[in-house]
Design a protein around this motif. Sequence first.
Motif, short mmCIF file in Angstrom:
data_model
loop_
_atom_site.label_atom_id
_atom_site.label_comp_id
_atom_site.label_asym_id
_atom_site.label_seq_id
_atom_site.Cartn_x
_atom_site.Cartn_y
_atom_site.Cartn_z
N ALA A 124 26.81 -65.05 -10.13
CA ALA A 124 27.27 -66.14 -10.85
C ALA A 124 26.48 -67.40 -10.11
N ARG A 125 25.94 -67.34 -9.16
CA ARG A 125 25.24 -68.66 -8.51
C ARG A 125 24.06 -68.98 -9.29
N ASP A 126 23.24 -68.24 -9.97
CA ASP A 126 22.16 -68.51 -10.63
C ASP A 126 22.39 -68.24 -12.11
N ARG A 127 22.12 -69.39 -12.90
CA ARG A 127 22.07 -69.33 -14.32
C ARG A 127 21.48 -68.03 -15.06
N ASP A 128 20.40 -67.81 -15.05
CA ASP A 128 19.44 -66.92 -15.36
C ASP A 128 19.94 -65.47 -14.81
N THR A 129 20.37 -65.22 -13.76
CA THR A 129 20.71 -64.05 -13.23
C THR A 129 22.19 -63.62 -14.00
N PHE A 130 23.22 -64.80 -14.05
CA PHE A 130 24.50 -64.53 -14.80
C PHE A 130 24.09 -64.24 -16.14
N THR A 131 23.37 -64.96 -16.77
CA THR A 131 23.06 -64.69 -18.38
C THR A 131 22.60 -63.14 -18.39
N ALA A 132 21.52 -62.75 -17.58
CA ALA A 132 20.97 -61.38 -17.55
C ALA A 132 22.13 -60.53 -17.54
N TRP A 133 23.00 -60.83 -16.52
CA TRP A 133 24.18 -59.67 -16.34
C TRP A 133 25.06 -59.60 -17.48
N ILE A 134 25.51 -60.86 -18.22
CA ILE A 134 26.37 -60.59 -19.12
C ILE A 134 25.86 -59.92 -20.38
N ASP A 135 24.36 -60.40 -20.76
CA ASP A 135 23.69 -59.80 -21.71
C ASP A 135 23.53 -57.93 -21.62
N GLN A 136 23.41 -57.57 -20.15
CA GLN A 136 23.38 -56.40 -20.07
C GLN A 136 24.63 -55.46 -20.07
N TYR A 137 25.56 -56.24 -19.38
CA TYR A 137 26.83 -55.59 -19.10
C TYR A 137 28.02 -55.66 -20.17
N ILE A 138 27.91 -56.90 -20.74
CA ILE A 138 29.04 -57.03 -21.63
C ILE A 138 28.61 -57.23 -23.24
N ARG A 139 27.48 -58.35 -23.19
CA ARG A 139 27.07 -58.30 -24.76
C ARG A 139 26.43 -56.73 -24.94
N GLY A 140 25.78 -56.27 -24.08
CA GLY A 140 24.93 -55.11 -24.31
C GLY A 140 25.75 -53.90 -24.18
N THR A 141 27.18 -53.86 -24.37
CA THR A 141 27.89 -52.72 -24.35
C THR A 141 29.20 -52.93 -25.40
N GLU A 142 29.46 -51.83 -25.92
CA GLU A 142 30.26 -51.66 -27.18
C GLU A 142 31.85 -52.20 -26.91
N ASP A 143 32.24 -51.72 -25.43
CA ASP A 143 33.68 -51.82 -25.30
C ASP A 143 33.64 -51.72 -23.76
N PHE A 144 34.90 -51.88 -22.98
CA PHE A 144 35.15 -51.95 -21.82
C PHE A 144 34.76 -50.58 -21.24
N ALA A 145 35.08 -49.61 -22.09
CA ALA A 145 34.90 -48.08 -21.39
C ALA A 145 33.55 -47.96 -21.20
N GLN A 146 32.58 -48.31 -22.04
CA GLN A 146 31.29 -48.25 -22.18
C GLN A 146 30.37 -49.09 -20.78
N TYR A 147 31.01 -50.35 -20.82
CA TYR A 147 30.71 -51.16 -19.55
C TYR A 147 31.16 -50.38 -18.32
N GLN A 148 32.34 -49.87 -18.14
CA GLN A 148 32.60 -49.04 -16.97
C GLN A 148 31.71 -47.75 -16.79
N ALA A 149 31.48 -47.27 -17.60
CA ALA A 149 30.48 -46.11 -17.50
C ALA A 149 29.00 -46.40 -17.17
N LYS A 150 28.61 -47.73 -17.72
CA LYS A 150 27.19 -48.24 -17.29
C LYS A 150 27.47 -48.51 -15.87
N VAL A 151 28.40 -49.43 -15.38
CA VAL A 151 28.36 -49.97 -13.98
C VAL A 151 28.70 -48.77 -13.10
#
Length: 283
Positions: free
Chosen positions: A251-278
Amino acid sequence: MADIITLREAISRHVQDGDCVALEGFTHLIPTAAAHELIRQDKQDLHLVRMTPDLVYDLLIGAGCARKLTFSWGGNPGVGSLHRLRDAVEKHWPHKLEISEHSHAAMANAYVAGASNLPFAVLRGYQGSDLVKVNPDIRFIECPFTGEKLAAIPSVRPDVTVIHAQKADRKGNVLIQGILGVQKEAALAAKRCIVTVEEIVDDLQAPMNACVLPNWAVSAVCVVPGGAHPSYAHGYYERDNRFYQDWDPIARDRDTFTAWIDQYIRGTEDFAQYQAKVKGEAK
């Protein structure tokens, strides 16, 4: 009866751009999955309310979903600051965030007043507090019976309250166990209420004096196992302390944060897929 539907459908149906949205849960049962879904659906211009903003609101603020935050104490518990919250307040990134800061006691009373269909809450407090200097919503009135000076604040009446709980029955009644915080009051104060749960059961088997939200107070129930992670769900799983620590550099860095939500939230269909990815990447 509350509708038993997917979280995606519940957020789409019950949360509109510009709504006042409260995501409540104190220490445990924090509705993380719902916060993710709000970001996936790109909900905008939200007035967020929460007694203790932590990672869920750091996510929503950094993703550009919020225009205002009403709160008491904000931070990454046990770690430090919420960097996306600070960036929005101090540097207006991704855009300016209006804030209305209160004490814990005031927030709790504001929810109670909202649940009681009252326009404001009255409490003993704020005498000598510096919050009065920065929050115009804190005012003082004279008790008509004793003449005592009392603090008054607007009630909190969300358009939507979202909470996480252990279980619901098939009629939509919801059982909450462990630390309660203000989930009950926040649910009753809201026009609409979404509850994510670990499981649906035939019988709640609620012990005496347990907190049960009746189905008439709930708009939608969504089964999302693990939906409070990284917070814990009493009786189901423990707090993921490492996640809170790992969040700080993300969260400290804007680019790192944006990449994280693009990969793990916007890049997943739902919370189950997010959990599996993590979990898959953690191995």
